[in-house]
Design an enzyme around this catalytic site. Sequence first.
Site, PDB file in Angstrom:
ATOM      1  N   HIS A   1       1.436 -12.651   6.000  1.00 21.73           N
ATOM      2  CA  HIS A   1       2.579 -11.779   5.734  1.00 21.73           C
ATOM      3  C   HIS A   1       2.111 -10.325   5.802  1.00 21.73           C
ATOM      4  O   HIS A   1       2.739  -9.490   6.410  1.00 21.73           O
ATOM      5  CB  HIS A   1       3.182 -12.104   4.361  1.00 21.73           C
ATOM      6  CG  HIS A   1       4.425 -11.323   4.059  1.00 21.73           C
ATOM      7  ND1 HIS A   1       5.135 -11.494   2.910  1.00 21.73           N
ATOM      8  CD2 HIS A   1       5.073 -10.356   4.738  1.00 21.73           C
ATOM      9  CE1 HIS A   1       6.186 -10.660   2.903  1.00 21.73           C
ATOM     10  NE2 HIS A   1       6.153  -9.961   4.006  1.00 21.73           N
TER      11      HIS A   1
ATOM     12  N   GLU B   1       4.862  -3.528   8.736  1.00 20.97           N
ATOM     13  CA  GLU B   1       3.672  -3.716   7.893  1.00 20.97           C
ATOM     14  C   GLU B   1       2.720  -2.520   8.004  1.00 20.97           C
ATOM     15  O   GLU B   1       2.145  -2.087   7.016  1.00 20.97           O
ATOM     16  CB  GLU B   1       2.946  -5.020   8.264  1.00 20.97           C
ATOM     17  CG  GLU B   1       3.714  -6.279   7.883  1.00 20.97           C
ATOM     18  CD  GLU B   1       3.941  -6.422   6.365  1.00 20.97           C
ATOM     19  OE1 GLU B   1       3.006  -6.184   5.583  1.00 20.97           O
ATOM     20  OE2 GLU B   1       5.077  -6.761   5.973  1.00 20.97           O
TER      21      GLU B   1
ATOM     22  N   HIS C   1       2.483  -0.402   4.651  1.00 20.04           N
ATOM     23  CA  HIS C   1       1.246  -0.726   3.921  1.00 20.04           C
ATOM     24  C   HIS C   1      -0.025  -0.213   4.609  1.00 20.04           C
ATOM     25  O   HIS C   1      -0.943   0.246   3.946  1.00 20.04           O
ATOM     26  CB  HIS C   1       1.115  -2.251   3.764  1.00 20.04           C
ATOM     27  CG  HIS C   1       2.297  -2.876   3.086  1.00 20.04           C
ATOM     28  ND1 HIS C   1       2.601  -2.657   1.764  1.00 20.04           N
ATOM     29  CD2 HIS C   1       3.264  -3.708   3.563  1.00 20.04           C
ATOM     30  CE1 HIS C   1       3.699  -3.346   1.446  1.00 20.04           C
ATOM     31  NE2 HIS C   1       4.122  -3.979   2.518  1.00 20.04           N
TER      32      HIS C   1
END
Length: 215
Positions: free
Chosen positions: A32, A81, A85
């Site tokens: 993920h 992502e 992040h």
Amino acid sequence: WKKLYLAHHWPVTVCKMTADDCQDPPDYWTIHGLWPDKGEECNRTWHFNVTEIKDLMPDMRRYWPDVLHSSLNRTHFWKHEWEKHGTCAATLQVLDSQKKYFGKTLELYQFVDLNGFLLKAGIKPSSTYYQMTAIKEVLTKFYGVTPKIQCLPPEEGEKAQTIGQIEFCFTKELKLRNCTEAKGESSRMQTDLQLGTEELSVCNDTVPVYYPSQV
């Protein structure tokens, strides 16, 4: 931030959470993301560029697929992502480019080898239930650290929760560490996987857990 979460999700459960465009979810745990425990979108001007990870493509498609939107342009998930992040994780030299961030995440995924370990431990997708404490104990014993395990709570009429995500925590030196929070530290990671109205939360140790083999 103090630690990184390497989040694996179980594609069948992810598909169960959404009536989206989920076709033939992989039958193995996929990535993920790799998330610092604090901070989001640390550098909004650092845009995702797929050409930087073209060497990683075969592994990215296999181990880090966009489970939810299997027919869409797959790079959308990676872009999200990276921007949310990766731009924060990039304060570490070992993660300070897109190639390093995605490449190192793939390495950590191979290092943990969650799929291989669960099979060896005899924990397989099944129509019967597992005890949450048994899964947790086996993982903790093997890895020597406590992971964070998230489930979908039981739906109306269901007796069991459904396992959805297993997160391993790493120090800034990329060594495994416990995921448990000190008292009073709440984790904002809770909301990262919210799809529609259903969301994953830390599994309840006293409720049986379902590890589904198909949606």
